[in-house]
Design a protein around this motif. Sequence first.
Motif, mmCIF file in Angstrom:
data_model
loop_
_atom_site.group_PDB
_atom_site.id
_atom_site.type_symbol
_atom_site.label_atom_id
_atom_site.label_comp_id
_atom_site.label_asym_id
_atom_site.label_seq_id
_atom_site.Cartn_x
_atom_site.Cartn_y
_atom_site.Cartn_z
ATOM 1 N N ARG A 1 36.464 37.455 35.395
ATOM 2 C CA ARG A 1 35.513 36.494 34.829
ATOM 3 C C ARG A 1 35.767 35.095 35.393
ATOM 4 N NH1 ARG A 1 35.537 32.601 31.441
ATOM 5 N NH2 ARG A 1 37.736 32.926 30.894
ATOM 6 N N VAL A 2 37.030 34.701 35.453
ATOM 7 C CA VAL A 2 37.378 33.393 36.019
ATOM 8 C C VAL A 2 36.956 33.312 37.481
ATOM 9 C CG1 VAL A 2 39.318 31.895 36.655
ATOM 10 C CG2 VAL A 2 39.293 33.028 34.417
ATOM 11 N N TYR A 3 37.170 34.377 38.224
ATOM 12 C CA TYR A 3 36.857 34.394 39.658
ATOM 13 C C TYR A 3 35.356 34.212 39.896
ATOM 14 C CZ TYR A 3 36.928 35.855 44.547
ATOM 15 O OH TYR A 3 36.790 35.900 45.914
ATOM 16 N N VAL A 4 34.535 34.965 39.169
ATOM 17 C CA VAL A 4 33.091 34.896 39.432
ATOM 18 C C VAL A 4 32.459 33.649 38.815
ATOM 19 C CG1 VAL A 4 32.873 37.388 39.708
ATOM 20 C CG2 VAL A 4 32.500 36.373 37.448
ATOM 21 N N GLU A 5 33.160 32.977 37.919
ATOM 22 C CA GLU A 5 32.643 31.721 37.377
ATOM 23 C C GLU A 5 33.040 30.512 38.215
ATOM 24 O OE1 GLU A 5 33.891 31.380 33.336
ATOM 25 O OE2 GLU A 5 32.455 32.883 32.603
ATOM 26 N N ASN A 6 34.149 30.612 38.945
ATOM 27 C CA ASN A 6 34.694 29.439 39.625
ATOM 28 C C ASN A 6 34.794 29.546 41.142
ATOM 29 O OD1 ASN A 6 35.677 27.646 37.252
ATOM 30 N ND2 ASN A 6 36.443 29.683 36.743
ATOM 31 N N ILE A 7 34.815 30.755 41.668
ATOM 32 C CA ILE A 7 35.054 30.907 43.106
ATOM 33 C C ILE A 7 33.898 31.606 43.810
ATOM 34 C CG2 ILE A 7 36.586 31.965 44.835
ATOM 35 C CD1 ILE A 7 38.870 31.518 42.852
ATOM 36 N N SER A 8 33.415 32.677 43.248
ATOM 37 C CA SER A 8 32.332 33.427 43.864
ATOM 38 C C SER A 8 31.309 33.774 42.794
ATOM 39 C CB SER A 8 32.878 34.695 44.519
ATOM 40 O OG SER A 8 31.849 35.402 45.182
ATOM 41 N N SER A 9 30.184 34.297 43.209
ATOM 42 C CA SER A 9 29.185 34.758 42.242
ATOM 43 C C SER A 9 29.382 36.245 41.978
ATOM 44 C CB SER A 9 27.777 34.516 42.784
ATOM 45 O OG SER A 9 27.540 35.352 43.905
ATOM 46 N N PRO A 10 28.911 36.749 40.843
ATOM 47 C CA PRO A 10 29.076 38.183 40.572
ATOM 48 C C PRO A 10 28.439 39.076 41.628
ATOM 49 C CG PRO A 10 28.451 37.016 38.575
ATOM 50 C CD PRO A 10 28.325 36.028 39.699
ATOM 51 N N VAL A 11 27.354 38.631 42.220
ATOM 52 C CA VAL A 11 26.671 39.477 43.203
ATOM 53 C C VAL A 11 27.340 39.416 44.571
ATOM 54 C CG1 VAL A 11 24.992 37.769 44.034
ATOM 55 C CG2 VAL A 11 24.375 40.208 43.975
ATOM 56 N N ALA A 12 28.104 38.350 44.845
ATOM 57 C CA ALA A 12 28.793 38.239 46.134
ATOM 58 C C ALA A 12 30.184 38.849 46.083
ATOM 59 C CB ALA A 12 28.887 36.773 46.555
ATOM 60 N N ALA A 13 30.836 38.777 44.943
ATOM 61 C CA ALA A 13 32.180 39.359 44.798
ATOM 62 C C ALA A 13 32.079 40.872 44.674
ATOM 63 C CB ALA A 13 32.851 38.785 43.551
ATOM 64 N N VAL A 14 33.196 41.554 44.935
ATOM 65 C CA VAL A 14 33.226 42.976 44.611
ATOM 66 C C VAL A 14 32.949 43.128 43.122
ATOM 67 C CG1 VAL A 14 34.850 43.587 46.452
ATOM 68 C CG2 VAL A 14 35.720 43.040 44.168
ATOM 69 N N SER A 15 32.378 44.229 42.750
ATOM 70 C CA SER A 15 32.112 44.456 41.338
ATOM 71 C C SER A 15 33.418 44.678 40.581
ATOM 72 C CB SER A 15 31.213 45.683 41.164
ATOM 73 O OG SER A 15 31.896 46.863 41.577
ATOM 74 N N LEU A 16 33.389 44.406 39.285
ATOM 75 C CA LEU A 16 34.549 44.721 38.456
ATOM 76 C C LEU A 16 34.807 46.220 38.492
ATOM 77 C CD1 LEU A 16 36.770 43.890 36.474
ATOM 78 C CD2 LEU A 16 35.066 44.056 34.628
ATOM 79 N N GLU A 17 33.730 47.008 38.522
ATOM 80 C CA GLU A 17 33.879 48.467 38.584
ATOM 81 C C GLU A 17 34.667 48.881 39.817
ATOM 82 O OE1 GLU A 17 30.275 47.661 36.067
ATOM 83 O OE2 GLU A 17 31.139 46.818 37.899
ATOM 84 N N LEU A 18 34.353 48.276 40.957
ATOM 85 C CA LEU A 18 35.090 48.614 42.176
ATOM 86 C C LEU A 18 36.519 48.106 42.104
ATOM 87 C CD1 LEU A 18 35.490 49.630 45.026
ATOM 88 C CD2 LEU A 18 34.308 47.592 45.880
ATOM 89 N N ALA A 19 36.725 46.905 41.591
ATOM 90 C CA ALA A 19 38.082 46.368 41.482
ATOM 91 C C ALA A 19 38.969 47.300 40.666
ATOM 92 C CB ALA A 19 38.037 44.978 40.847
ATOM 93 N N VAL A 20 38.449 47.767 39.551
ATOM 94 C CA VAL A 20 39.212 48.670 38.682
ATOM 95 C C VAL A 20 39.461 49.999 39.393
ATOM 96 C CG1 VAL A 20 39.129 49.962 36.500
ATOM 97 C CG2 VAL A 20 38.385 47.575 36.570
ATOM 98 N N PHE A 21 38.433 50.512 40.056
ATOM 99 C CA PHE A 21 38.572 51.784 40.769
ATOM 100 C C PHE A 21 39.589 51.666 41.904
ATOM 101 C CE2 PHE A 21 37.372 55.056 43.832
ATOM 102 C CZ PHE A 21 37.247 56.170 43.014
ATOM 103 N N LEU A 22 39.582 50.540 42.599
ATOM 104 C CA LEU A 22 40.503 50.326 43.706
ATOM 105 C C LEU A 22 41.951 50.380 43.227
ATOM 106 C CD1 LEU A 22 40.749 49.564 46.733
ATOM 107 C CD2 LEU A 22 40.558 47.164 46.035
#
Length: 225
Positions: A51-72
């Motif tokens: 949440r901090v990352y997509v609010e301050n560094i990247s947008s949710p659509v540009a960052a990897v999804s949370l679903e992918l991050a968790v799966f990774l």
Amino acid sequence: MNLNPASFSRLLARAKTARFSRRHTAAAPSYLADWLKERESIQAIFEEEYRVYVENISSPVAAVSLELAVFLYFVCVKTQPKVVLDLGSGFSSYVLRRYQQAEAAEVYSVDDDKLWLDRTQDFLSSHQLSTSNLFLWDDLLRSDIKITADLILHDLGNSGKRVEAFEHLTRFAAPNATLILDDVHKRNIREAATRWIREHDFRYVDLASYTRDAYGRFQWLVKTD
């Protein structure tokens, strides 16, 4: 039955897709049976920083999804890769270096944009995570650095750059490596992935039922054995 050219082309495309799927689809790895049981506990580790990352560094659509991050992270825990190649730096770099911190793996994070690579370095530093092995893609290709990765995430650059990079993936992949190809919901990436899989006679697992996000993004998992 008379078909107009457009209808015939659609039928031919569907037949080619079905033939490709029959030849190249793999059975899901056995560890995926644990996904639903373990997903929630892993998500709890990362969702606040995401949440901090997509609010301050990247947008949710540009960052990897949370679903992918968790799966990774789930795949890392299950397969225990010793060398990981992170093509497309960002939140994935944070996830993989959390794994590195726990398991002493070797992680390489690569980007085609120096600004984003610098942002990744700052984000990792702010969390006291390793910033070693950060590379620009063109520099890595020109270098004599030998990377034999057990796990590769392919999420490099825009879709055009992603397509171009497919031809280099086997250079960095270990035998029996696992590759996760992001954004295969996009036609040009999916077609490039299909050509690459067919060329090397690899097998893939469609991860849509595991990782599809609110934007319709999902991945394929490929084995190089």
